[in-house]
Write a protein that holds these residues in place. Structure first.
Motif, PDB file in Angstrom:
ATOM      1  N   TYR A  65       0.834  -1.212   0.000  1.00 48.60           N
ATOM      2  CA  TYR A  65       0.000   0.000   0.000  1.00 48.60           C
ATOM      3  C   TYR A  65       0.865   1.256   0.000  1.00 48.60           C
ATOM      4  CZ  TYR A  65      -2.872   3.739   1.999  1.00 48.60           C
ATOM      5  OH  TYR A  65      -3.486   4.944   2.247  1.00 48.60           O
ATOM      6  N   LEU A  66       1.850   1.319   0.889  1.00 46.34           N
ATOM      7  CA  LEU A  66       2.693   2.508   0.975  1.00 46.34           C
ATOM      8  C   LEU A  66       3.494   2.728  -0.301  1.00 46.34           C
ATOM      9  CD1 LEU A  66       3.974   2.140   4.638  1.00 46.34           C
ATOM     10  CD2 LEU A  66       2.370   3.866   3.791  1.00 46.34           C
ATOM     11  N   ALA A  67       3.928   1.634  -0.921  1.00 48.59           N
ATOM     12  CA  ALA A  67       4.690   1.755  -2.163  1.00 48.59           C
ATOM     13  C   ALA A  67       3.814   2.223  -3.319  1.00 48.59           C
ATOM     14  CB  ALA A  67       5.335   0.414  -2.507  1.00 48.59           C
ATOM     15  N   ALA A  68       2.530   1.826  -3.312  1.00 53.12           N
ATOM     16  CA  ALA A  68       1.664   2.067  -4.466  1.00 53.12           C
ATOM     17  C   ALA A  68       0.727   3.251  -4.315  1.00 53.12           C
ATOM     18  CB  ALA A  68       0.828   0.812  -4.753  1.00 53.12           C
ATOM     19  N   VAL A  69       0.515   3.753  -3.088  1.00 55.56           N
ATOM     20  CA  VAL A  69      -0.512   4.765  -2.880  1.00 55.56           C
ATOM     21  C   VAL A  69      -0.166   6.093  -3.537  1.00 55.56           C
ATOM     22  CG1 VAL A  69       0.416   5.596  -0.667  1.00 55.56           C
ATOM     23  CG2 VAL A  69      -2.040   5.756  -1.128  1.00 55.56           C
ATOM     24  N   GLY A  70       1.113   6.374  -3.691  1.00 59.14           N
ATOM     25  CA  GLY A  70       1.536   7.647  -4.264  1.00 59.14           C
ATOM     26  C   GLY A  70       1.760   8.689  -3.191  1.00 59.14           C
ATOM     27  N   GLY A  71       2.800   9.496  -3.355  1.00 55.53           N
ATOM     28  CA  GLY A  71       3.083  10.561  -2.403  1.00 55.53           C
ATOM     29  C   GLY A  71       3.853  10.122  -1.181  1.00 55.53           C
ATOM     30  N   VAL A  72       4.306   8.874  -1.145  1.00 56.78           N
ATOM     31  CA  VAL A  72       5.061   8.349  -0.009  1.00 56.78           C
ATOM     32  C   VAL A  72       6.445   7.922  -0.466  1.00 56.78           C
ATOM     33  CG1 VAL A  72       5.229   6.473   1.674  1.00 56.78           C
ATOM     34  CG2 VAL A  72       3.030   7.593   1.273  1.00 56.78           C
ATOM     35  N   THR A  83      -8.817  -0.747  -1.110  1.00 53.95           N
ATOM     36  CA  THR A  83      -9.157  -1.679  -2.186  1.00 53.95           C
ATOM     37  C   THR A  83      -8.641  -1.167  -3.522  1.00 53.95           C
ATOM     38  OG1 THR A  83     -11.150  -2.385  -0.998  1.00 53.95           O
ATOM     39  CG2 THR A  83     -11.034  -2.898  -3.350  1.00 53.95           C
ATOM     40  N   ALA A  84      -8.852   0.115  -3.795  1.00 57.05           N
ATOM     41  CA  ALA A  84      -8.410   0.675  -5.070  1.00 57.05           C
ATOM     42  C   ALA A  84      -6.899   0.595  -5.224  1.00 57.05           C
ATOM     43  CB  ALA A  84      -8.879   2.124  -5.182  1.00 57.05           C
ATOM     44  N   VAL A  85      -6.162   0.872  -4.146  1.00 55.00           N
ATOM     45  CA  VAL A  85      -4.695   0.849  -4.219  1.00 55.00           C
ATOM     46  C   VAL A  85      -4.181  -0.573  -4.383  1.00 55.00           C
ATOM     47  CG1 VAL A  85      -2.565   1.328  -2.957  1.00 55.00           C
ATOM     48  CG2 VAL A  85      -4.423   2.997  -2.943  1.00 55.00           C
ATOM     49  N   LEU A  86      -4.656  -1.503  -3.572  1.00 55.42           N
ATOM     50  CA  LEU A  86      -4.155  -2.884  -3.636  1.00 55.42           C
ATOM     51  C   LEU A  86      -4.556  -3.562  -4.940  1.00 55.42           C
ATOM     52  CD1 LEU A  86      -2.557  -4.756  -1.545  1.00 55.42           C
ATOM     53  CD2 LEU A  86      -3.209  -2.475  -0.797  1.00 55.42           C
ATOM     54  N   ALA A  87      -5.790  -3.372  -5.367  1.00 53.85           N
ATOM     55  CA  ALA A  87      -6.257  -4.050  -6.578  1.00 53.85           C
ATOM     56  C   ALA A  87      -5.531  -3.557  -7.820  1.00 53.85           C
ATOM     57  CB  ALA A  87      -7.765  -3.855  -6.736  1.00 53.85           C
ATOM     58  N   ASN A  88      -5.037  -2.327  -7.780  1.00 52.16           N
ATOM     59  CA  ASN A  88      -4.347  -1.745  -8.938  1.00 52.16           C
ATOM     60  C   ASN A  88      -2.869  -1.498  -8.649  1.00 52.16           C
ATOM     61  OD1 ASN A  88      -6.736  -1.139 -10.841  1.00 52.16           O
ATOM     62  ND2 ASN A  88      -7.403  -0.275  -8.888  1.00 52.16           N
ATOM     63  N   ALA A  89      -2.322  -2.261  -7.712  1.00 49.83           N
ATOM     64  CA  ALA A  89      -0.948  -2.015  -7.277  1.00 49.83           C
ATOM     65  C   ALA A  89       0.055  -2.139  -8.412  1.00 49.83           C
ATOM     66  CB  ALA A  89      -0.584  -2.967  -6.140  1.00 49.83           C
ATOM     67  N   ASP A  90      -0.086  -3.142  -9.263  1.00 50.56           N
ATOM     68  CA  ASP A  90       0.894  -3.327 -10.342  1.00 50.56           C
ATOM     69  C   ASP A  90       0.900  -2.131 -11.282  1.00 50.56           C
ATOM     70  OD1 ASP A  90       2.013  -6.240 -10.148  1.00 50.56           O
ATOM     71  OD2 ASP A  90      -0.129  -6.435  -9.756  1.00 50.56           O
ATOM     72  N   ALA A  91      -0.271  -1.668 -11.677  1.00 50.19           N
ATOM     73  CA  ALA A  91      -0.346  -0.519 -12.587  1.00 50.19           C
ATOM     74  C   ALA A  91       0.161   0.743 -11.907  1.00 50.19           C
ATOM     75  CB  ALA A  91      -1.780  -0.333 -13.046  1.00 50.19           C
ATOM     76  N   ARG A  92      -0.181   0.935 -10.649  1.00 50.18           N
ATOM     77  CA  ARG A  92       0.259   2.116  -9.929  1.00 50.18           C
ATOM     78  C   ARG A  92       1.785   2.149  -9.796  1.00 50.18           C
ATOM     79  NH1 ARG A  92      -2.909   4.999  -6.095  1.00 50.18           N
ATOM     80  NH2 ARG A  92      -5.147   4.838  -6.460  1.00 50.18           N
ATOM     81  N   LEU A  93       2.360   1.007  -9.457  1.00 50.08           N
ATOM     82  CA  LEU A  93       3.816   0.946  -9.282  1.00 50.08           C
ATOM     83  C   LEU A  93       4.526   1.149 -10.628  1.00 50.08           C
ATOM     84  CD1 LEU A  93       3.871  -2.034  -6.807  1.00 50.08           C
ATOM     85  CD2 LEU A  93       4.668   0.279  -6.293  1.00 50.08           C
ATOM     86  N   ALA A  94       3.969   0.599 -11.695  1.00 48.25           N
ATOM     87  CA  ALA A  94       4.572   0.766 -13.026  1.00 48.25           C
ATOM     88  C   ALA A  94       4.549   2.223 -13.477  1.00 48.25           C
ATOM     89  CB  ALA A  94       3.854  -0.102 -14.041  1.00 48.25           C
ATOM     90  N   ALA A  95       3.560   2.965 -13.008  1.00 43.80           N
ATOM     91  CA  ALA A  95       3.407   4.366 -13.441  1.00 43.80           C
ATOM     92  C   ALA A  95       4.294   5.326 -12.650  1.00 43.80           C
ATOM     93  CB  ALA A  95       1.950   4.788 -13.296  1.00 43.80           C
ATOM     94  N   GLN A  96       4.878   4.865 -11.556  1.00 42.50           N
ATOM     95  CA  GLN A  96       5.685   5.753 -10.714  1.00 42.50           C
ATOM     96  C   GLN A  96       7.106   5.902 -11.274  1.00 42.50           C
ATOM     97  OE1 GLN A  96       5.482   4.679  -6.563  1.00 42.50           O
ATOM     98  NE2 GLN A  96       3.261   4.509  -6.609  1.00 42.50           N
TER      99      GLN A  96
END
Length: 328
Positions: free
Chosen positions: A23-30, A315-328
């Motif tokens: 969550y912390l890695a994918a949420v953004g801003g951390v 839920t939104a962060v965990l379910a989309n973690a791969d896409a979120r991490l790839a976009a960072q």
């Protein structure tokens, strides 16, 4: 959130801790500054290995990992939650974990150094036994004053209404003496996120389905460890659900507005002969208890949170973690 947060996490990396790191890695801003490993869900050594695996999956292999004390500061043998998290802390999946090398700097020294180097700029999230914090306080009694906030997943809030049964206060019970030192130390902004508010934060079947549906490397890992976790908790709840103990504490650190009610006051560590809890020294109606208390610096104790908002975002962060991490 208008600015980035620099965060140090002190963790006994079991299953909900691992979800929290994702969550912390994918949420953004951390920005994860460092991770310090402690005991509780598993051994300190396994906790460090698990941290390295999760950070590697999330594309953050360069975040330093610091080994902490292997057991309580009393010298008593540690007690591990193998029945909940597996012997390795991550559900005994049998997969080869991604390699990592802990820093030579011990956890307590790292906590002191980071606070001194970046006073008021770093948040500290505490997810396991507080042994490392107690050791850091022994080095520098003012170490907790140097962090912007210290959010502790532990404690039980105030005394509950008559007849209310609380979840075990595991992180306090794992090292009561350390918890007593932490809650008694000087601090600027110490926040207790106790089992009184984390237990009702239920991750249900809809959450599990949302995470499993994505089938990426990170979400597949989350689904696998959750499956083991729920094998245990289905005997507690009769459903494949669990409480989001550590994730809720992390979300409150990132989004303090999730807290809808809180109280400030002294926290004491109390032993009822069966288990040890850290409690805000107030009754359910926030009156003084019927016995003498030990005065300590006030802790900001969470009493209620916006559970719906938390669960929606988590839920939104965990379910989309791969896409979120790839976009960072």
């Amino acid at each position: 959130m208008t600015s980035r947060r620099a965060v140090v996490v002190d963790t006994d990396t079991g299953i909900d801790d691992a979800l929290t790191l994702v969550y912390l890695a994918a949420v953004g801003g951390v920005d994860l500054v460092a991770i310090t490993a402690t005991h509780g869900n598993c051994s300190t050594a396994d906790s460090a290995v698990n941290v390295g695996h999760v950070l590697g999956l999330c594309g953050l292999p360069d975040v330093p990992i610091h080994l902490g004390r292997p057991g309580p500061i009393s010298g008593k043998p540690p007690r591990y939650s193998y029945h909940v998290h597996g012997h390795d802390g991550l559900g005994d999946l049998g997969v080869e974990k991604l390699p990592s090398t802990p820093s030579a700097e011990p956890a307590a020294e790292a906590l002191v150094r980071i606070g001194r180097e970046q006073p008021g700029e770093v948040d500290l999230l505490v997810l396991g036994a507080m042994s490392n914090l107690a050791d850091a306080i022994a080095i520098d009694p003012l170490v907790l004053t140097r962090y912007r906030s210290i959010v502790v997943m532990g404690g039980s809030g105030p005394y509950q209404p008559a007849g209310t049964i609380l979840e075990v206060d595991a992180n306090v019970d794992a090292d009561p003496q350390a918890a007593e030192i932490v809650f008694g130390a000087e601090h600027g902004n110490l926040v207790m996120v106790g089992v009184n508010v984390t237990t009702p934060a239920i991750l249900d079947e809809q959450f599990l389905a949302a995470v499993a549906e994505q089938n990426g490397p990170v979400t597949s890992f989350c689904t696998a460890i959750l499956s083991y976790y729920l094998d245990f908790y289905q005997e507690k709840w009769g459903r494949r659900i669990c409480s989001a103990h550590d994730p809720l504490a992390a979300a409150i650190l990132v989004h303090p507005s999730l807290v809808t009610r809180a109280a400030d006051g002294p926290v004491n560590v109390r032993d009822d002969g069966y288990a040890v809890r850290a409690r805000l020294m107030r009754t359910a109606d926030l009156e003084l208890p019927a016995f003498p208390l030990i005065e300590t610096p006030d802790t900001h104790v969470v009493l209620d949170v916006d559970q719906a908002a938390f669960l929606t975002e988590f839920t939104a962060v965990l379910a989309n973690a791969d896409a979120r991490l790839a976009a960072q």
